[in-house]
Scaffold this active site. Structure first.
Site, PDB file in Angstrom:
ATOM      1  N   ARG A  49       0.818  -1.633   0.215  1.00 11.24           N
ATOM      2  CA  ARG A  49      -0.143  -0.029   0.100  1.00 11.24           C
ATOM      3  C   ARG A  49       0.810   1.240  -0.082  1.00 11.24           C
ATOM      4  O   ARG A  49       0.609   2.368  -0.746  1.00 11.24           O
ATOM      5  CB  ARG A  49      -0.766   0.111   0.972  1.00 11.24           C
ATOM      6  CG  ARG A  49      -2.459  -1.181   0.920  1.00 11.24           C
ATOM      7  CD  ARG A  49      -2.628  -1.302   2.688  1.00 11.24           C
ATOM      8  NE  ARG A  49      -1.102  -2.234   2.809  1.00 11.24           N
ATOM      9  CZ  ARG A  49      -1.846  -3.399   2.258  1.00 11.24           C
ATOM     10  NH1 ARG A  49      -2.278  -4.347   1.626  1.00 11.24           N
ATOM     11  NH2 ARG A  49      -0.885  -4.273   2.639  1.00 11.24           N
ATOM     12  N   THR A  50       1.688   1.283   1.319  1.00 10.84           N
ATOM     13  CA  THR A  50       2.421   2.866   0.914  1.00 10.84           C
ATOM     14  C   THR A  50       3.137   2.927  -0.314  1.00 10.84           C
ATOM     15  O   THR A  50       3.431   4.546  -0.481  1.00 10.84           O
ATOM     16  CB  THR A  50       3.785   2.708   2.064  1.00 10.84           C
ATOM     17  OG1 THR A  50       2.782   1.609   3.769  1.00 10.84           O
ATOM     18  CG2 THR A  50       4.086   3.381   2.945  1.00 10.84           C
ATOM     19  N   LYS A  72      26.476  -4.176  -1.510  1.00  9.54           N
ATOM     20  CA  LYS A  72      28.085  -4.111  -1.610  1.00  9.54           C
ATOM     21  C   LYS A  72      28.460  -3.438  -0.562  1.00  9.54           C
ATOM     22  O   LYS A  72      29.586  -3.164  -0.211  1.00  9.54           O
ATOM     23  CB  LYS A  72      28.375  -3.220  -2.608  1.00  9.54           C
ATOM     24  CG  LYS A  72      27.788  -3.794  -3.984  1.00  9.54           C
ATOM     25  CD  LYS A  72      27.951  -2.707  -5.202  1.00  9.54           C
ATOM     26  CE  LYS A  72      27.093  -2.730  -6.333  1.00  9.54           C
ATOM     27  NZ  LYS A  72      26.856  -2.392  -6.483  1.00  9.54           N
ATOM     28  N   ARG A 116      11.395   3.861   3.759  1.00  4.26           N
ATOM     29  CA  ARG A 116      11.069   2.860   4.617  1.00  4.26           C
ATOM     30  C   ARG A 116      12.106   2.279   4.840  1.00  4.26           C
ATOM     31  O   ARG A 116      13.092   1.991   4.270  1.00  4.26           O
ATOM     32  CB  ARG A 116       9.720   1.778   4.448  1.00  4.26           C
ATOM     33  CG  ARG A 116       9.626   0.620   4.941  1.00  4.26           C
ATOM     34  CD  ARG A 116       8.446  -0.077   4.295  1.00  4.26           C
ATOM     35  NE  ARG A 116       6.679   0.474   4.862  1.00  4.26           N
ATOM     36  CZ  ARG A 116       6.623   0.317   4.350  1.00  4.26           C
ATOM     37  NH1 ARG A 116       5.426  -1.113   4.749  1.00  4.26           N
ATOM     38  NH2 ARG A 116       5.160   1.100   5.024  1.00  4.26           N
ATOM     39  N   HIS A 144       4.923   5.774  11.531  1.00  2.00           N
ATOM     40  CA  HIS A 144       4.478   5.560   9.963  1.00  2.00           C
ATOM     41  C   HIS A 144       3.429   6.895   9.983  1.00  2.00           C
ATOM     42  O   HIS A 144       2.068   6.561   9.747  1.00  2.00           O
ATOM     43  CB  HIS A 144       3.648   4.279  10.151  1.00  2.00           C
ATOM     44  CG  HIS A 144       2.967   4.160   8.469  1.00  2.00           C
ATOM     45  ND1 HIS A 144       3.126   5.163   7.066  1.00  2.00           N
ATOM     46  CD2 HIS A 144       3.004   2.621   8.371  1.00  2.00           C
ATOM     47  CE1 HIS A 144       3.260   4.335   6.262  1.00  2.00           C
ATOM     48  NE2 HIS A 144       3.037   3.004   6.575  1.00  2.00           N
TER      49      HIS A 144
HETATM   50  N1   CP Z   1      -0.252   0.178   5.716  1.00  2.96           N
HETATM   51  C1   CP Z   1       1.093  -0.374   5.118  1.00  2.96           C
HETATM   52  O1   CP Z   1       2.072   0.962   5.595  1.00  2.96           O
HETATM   53  O2   CP Z   1       0.693  -1.316   4.368  1.00  2.96           O
HETATM   54  P1   CP Z   1       2.018  -0.885   3.530  1.00  2.96           P
HETATM   55  O3   CP Z   1       3.194  -2.956   4.589  1.00  2.96           O
HETATM   56  O4   CP Z   1       1.340  -2.217   2.236  1.00  2.96           O
HETATM   57  O5   CP Z   1       2.816  -0.300   2.676  1.00  2.96           O
END
Ligand code: CP
Length: 302
Positions: free
Chosen positions: A51-52, A80, A101, A129
């Site tokens: 999703r993100t 590396k 991320r 998040h």
């Molecule tokens: N909600 C969320 O962070 O989903 P993903 O891990 O799929 O990005």
């Protein structure tokens, strides 16, 4: 807001948060303006995501921007031995904004301090998040017509679940009643409870929610974060601790909505999906509009 990063939800004032939610509502009506034309956005995902990453990339594409990046650290020069410092300094030269991320808590703050462009924290370990939180706020305001005085149940892995940490911090601005439902092993960490205590806000902790579910305006279900457990036996003990079923929704409030950042495993039974109180797939869609708004705000375009 030009050149500002989004690392913690507390990087934004309440006024700035509300401005992003209003802008997201505009994108919901008209999602395809070309306001990112000529901009290059780097999406650096050192951990898996559906999703993100895809909602950021959809947001960028719909606004006419270009995307560079990687979906897996194994396809980058990290394999590396390159440091995060060197990766961020390099990628800063190639783009106008970085979405990152990373499994390490604090990595997004570190990246924002060395990058020459804004950084959006797309999840740093079990910490925060914030772009998820903004889409959660958008979803809550849209379904409840307010952010004020709501009773929010946060259920599941409150220890490792970064989405609940950021959401709790954000909702503390709107006189929320917090109910934390978690087993002993996965309780909300003390630092986040202290955050509420310092604001003079109350929270309630429970091991179960079946007897109190009728009080909830929002139930925010979370997955037990398997990837954060060092001992697989400990994960096995708690992995199916809560399963929300449709039969449990009989005496719930008419305004109740069930949210989940997704992905889910077993914590929401599929029989809930057909109930009008299930909102998690709409919530994921709201991620596109909200991320369009975040990108434009941070780039000083809107
Ligand atoms: N909600 C969320 O962070 O989903 P993903 O891990 O799929 O990005």
């Amino acid at each position: 807001m030009k050149s500002k990063s989004l690392v913690s939800i507390d990087d934004f004032s309440t006024e700035e948060i509300l401005k992003i939610l209003d802008l997201a509502a505009e994108f919901e009506k008209e999602p395809t303006s070309k306001c990112l034309e000529g901009k290059v956005i780097a999406t650096l995902f050192f951990e898996p995501s559906t999703r993100t990453r895809l909602s950021f990339e959809s947001a960028i594409s719909r606004l006419g921007g270009k995307i560079i990046g990687f979906t897996d650290a194994s396809s980058s020069s990290v394999t590396k031995g390159e440091t995060l410092n060197d990766t961020i300094r390099t990628v800063s030269n190639y783009c106008d904004l970085i979405v990152m991320r990373h499994p390490s808590e604090g990595s997004a703050r570190f990246a924002s301090e060395i990058a020459s462009v804004p950084v959006i924290n797309a999840g740093d370990g079990a910490n925060q998040h914030p772009s998820q939180t903004l889409l959660d706020l958008f979803s809550i305001r849209k379904t409840q017509n307010t952010l004020d005085n709501l009773n929010i149940f946060m259920v599941g892995d409150l220890k490792y679940g970064r989405t609940v940490h950021s959401l709790m911090m954000a909702m503390s601005r709107w006189n929320t009643t917090f109910n934390f439902i978690a087993p002993e092993e996965l309780k909300m960490p003390d630092e986040f409870k202290l955050y509420l205590e310092n604001l003079g806000l109350k929270y309630y902790e429970h091991n179960d929610f079946t007897d109190i579910i009728s009080r909830a305006d929002i139930i925010y279900m979370t997955r037990v974060q398997k990837e954060r457990f060092s001992d697989p036996i400990e994960y096995e003990k708690v992995k199916n601790i809560y399963v929300l079923r449709e039969s449990m929704l009989k005496n719930t409030k008419s305004n109740l909505k069930i949210l989940h950042p997704l992905p889910r495993v077993n914590e929401i039974h599929q029989d809930v999906d057909k109930n009008s109180k299930a909102y998690y797939f709409d919530q994921a869609l709201n991620g596109v509009y909200t991320r369009q708004a975040i990108l434009c705000s941070l780039l000083g375009i809107k």
